[in-house]
Design a protein around this motif. Structure first.
Motif, mmCIF file in Angstrom:
data_model
loop_
_atom_site.group_PDB
_atom_site.id
_atom_site.type_symbol
_atom_site.label_atom_id
_atom_site.label_comp_id
_atom_site.label_asym_id
_atom_site.label_seq_id
_atom_site.Cartn_x
_atom_site.Cartn_y
_atom_site.Cartn_z
ATOM 1 N N UNK A 29 0.866 -1.180 0.000
ATOM 2 C CA UNK A 29 0.000 0.000 0.000
ATOM 3 C C UNK A 29 0.899 1.226 0.000
ATOM 4 N N UNK A 30 0.732 2.087 -1.000
ATOM 5 C CA UNK A 30 1.494 3.316 -1.060
ATOM 6 C C UNK A 30 0.784 4.404 -0.259
ATOM 7 N N UNK A 31 1.577 5.285 0.346
ATOM 8 C CA UNK A 31 1.034 6.449 1.043
ATOM 9 C C UNK A 31 1.642 7.685 0.406
ATOM 10 N N UNK A 32 0.775 8.592 -0.044
ATOM 11 C CA UNK A 32 1.271 9.786 -0.714
ATOM 12 C C UNK A 32 0.393 10.974 -0.363
ATOM 13 N N UNK A 33 0.894 12.161 -0.672
ATOM 14 C CA UNK A 33 0.123 13.381 -0.476
ATOM 15 C C UNK A 33 -0.620 13.683 -1.768
ATOM 16 N N UNK A 34 -1.920 13.930 -1.665
ATOM 17 C CA UNK A 34 -2.704 14.277 -2.844
ATOM 18 C C UNK A 34 -2.426 15.724 -3.227
ATOM 19 N N UNK A 35 -2.079 15.944 -4.472
ATOM 20 C CA UNK A 35 -1.747 17.291 -4.933
ATOM 21 C C UNK A 35 -2.984 18.099 -5.276
ATOM 22 N N UNK A 36 -4.113 17.446 -5.508
ATOM 23 C CA UNK A 36 -5.371 18.131 -5.798
ATOM 24 C C UNK A 36 -6.483 17.459 -5.012
ATOM 25 N N UNK A 37 -7.573 18.170 -4.822
ATOM 26 C CA UNK A 37 -8.719 17.582 -4.137
ATOM 27 C C UNK A 37 -9.287 16.437 -4.965
ATOM 28 N N UNK A 38 -9.779 15.426 -4.266
ATOM 29 C CA UNK A 38 -10.418 14.301 -4.919
ATOM 30 C C UNK A 38 -11.924 14.408 -4.712
ATOM 31 N N UNK A 39 -12.699 14.200 -5.738
ATOM 32 C CA UNK A 39 -14.158 14.333 -5.610
ATOM 33 C C UNK A 39 -14.700 13.467 -4.482
ATOM 34 N N UNK A 40 -15.558 14.066 -3.662
ATOM 35 C CA UNK A 40 -16.277 13.364 -2.592
ATOM 36 C C UNK A 40 -15.389 12.904 -1.448
ATOM 37 N N UNK A 41 -14.126 13.267 -1.458
ATOM 38 C CA UNK A 41 -13.242 12.813 -0.384
ATOM 39 C C UNK A 41 -13.300 13.722 0.830
ATOM 40 N N UNK A 42 -13.681 14.984 0.644
ATOM 41 C CA UNK A 42 -13.723 15.900 1.768
ATOM 42 C C UNK A 42 -12.346 16.423 2.113
#
Length: 269
Positions: free
Chosen positions: A42-55
């Motif tokens: 399982x990779x763990x990373x920082x999201x660079x943009x918002x993801x739909x419905x993720x909050x």
């Protein structure tokens, strides 16, 4: 001979990523989450943009490029990042508090290799938390069959938190079976069926398997992921100690697989 290894070897989970949605500089909790899954599938990373419905201030589970679950970071902190195994063994964490964030439960059917203390401080906690969550499912269902292994049966009585859980299960109609080396007799103080022995299945296995009443392998036909992971549905955790304090295993909510694991244990031990 118990053959739980075959279930681990058959796993073929899709690539998964836990994306941390951060609003500022990297938080310590991101590093803790990354450390928990270091060297896992399982990779763990920082999201660079918002993801739909993720909050916001959340962790999203991405599978094959699709968002399949999200949970507030605060829920992960409370469930696993800011706790240790002592909260479970001493009973500080109550059975009613054993719910897990969806991004963790949806990591089902993936192989994990986790080290216990003193080799690592947090890795084994993931399996402990999932085990307690399966016990909570059985307690809430109030019936069905639960099979749990402890390596040494004395752990049920020596660990106050574990004893309280199995005393609580004894107040329900759940048919509880416990497995391990015979250094104690928990059946003398609580309504459980004891299976004792040494070696394969008793000394090297860690499993917690819950099958609700009326469940069968045929339940898998047409079942969705949400159906399989419902709170009162069946679940199984299977792990093997491959070397001292090193565990390899997985958990699943698939009715067909839960039924198969339950049958293997019932017929082999």
């Amino acid at each position: 001979m118990l053959t739980l290894r075959r279930y681990i070897d058959r796993l073929n989970a899709p690539p998964r990523t836990l994306a941390v949605l951060e609003r500022g500089p990297e938080e310590p909790t991101h590093r803790m989450l990354a450390g928990l899954f270091d060297e896992q599938a399982v990779e763990v990373e920082v999201a660079t943009t918002d993801l739909p419905d993720a909050g916001g201030d959340a962790v999203a589970l991405i599978e094959d490029g699709d968002l399949v679950a999200s949970s507030p970071m605060a829920d992960l902190e409370e469930a696993i990042l800011f706790v240790n195994s002592d909260l479970y063994t001493t009973g500080t964490r109550k059975l009613a508090d054993a719910d897990l964030p969806e991004v963790l439960t949806r990591l089902s059917d993936a192989r994990f290799s986790l080290r216990g203390y003193p080799l690592a401080h947090k890795e084994k906690l993931l399996l402990i938390a999932v085990s307690r969550q399966i016990e909570l499912r059985a307690y809430r269902a109030g019936s069905g069959t639960l099979r749990s292994s402890f390596q040494r049966l004395s752990r049920i009585e020596d660990e106050q938190g574990t004893r309280r859980v199995y005393e609580a299960l004894g107040s329900t109609d759940v048919d509880v079976h416990v497995y391990g080396e015979p250094d104690a007799n928990p059946a003398a103080s609580m309504p459980v069926t004891v299976h004792e022995g040494y070696g394969d299945g008793y000394s090297d296995s860690w499993f917690v398997v819950f099958r609700p009443d009326g469940a069968s392998g045929a339940d898998a036909a047409g079942a969705t992921d949400a159906d399989a992971e419902r709170d009162d549905g069946g679940a199984a955790l299977v792990a093997l100690e491959t070397s001292p304090r090193v565990w390899e295993g997985f958990w699943t909510y698939r009715p067909d697989l839960v039924a198969d694991i339950d049958r293997t244990i019932r017929e082999s031990l």
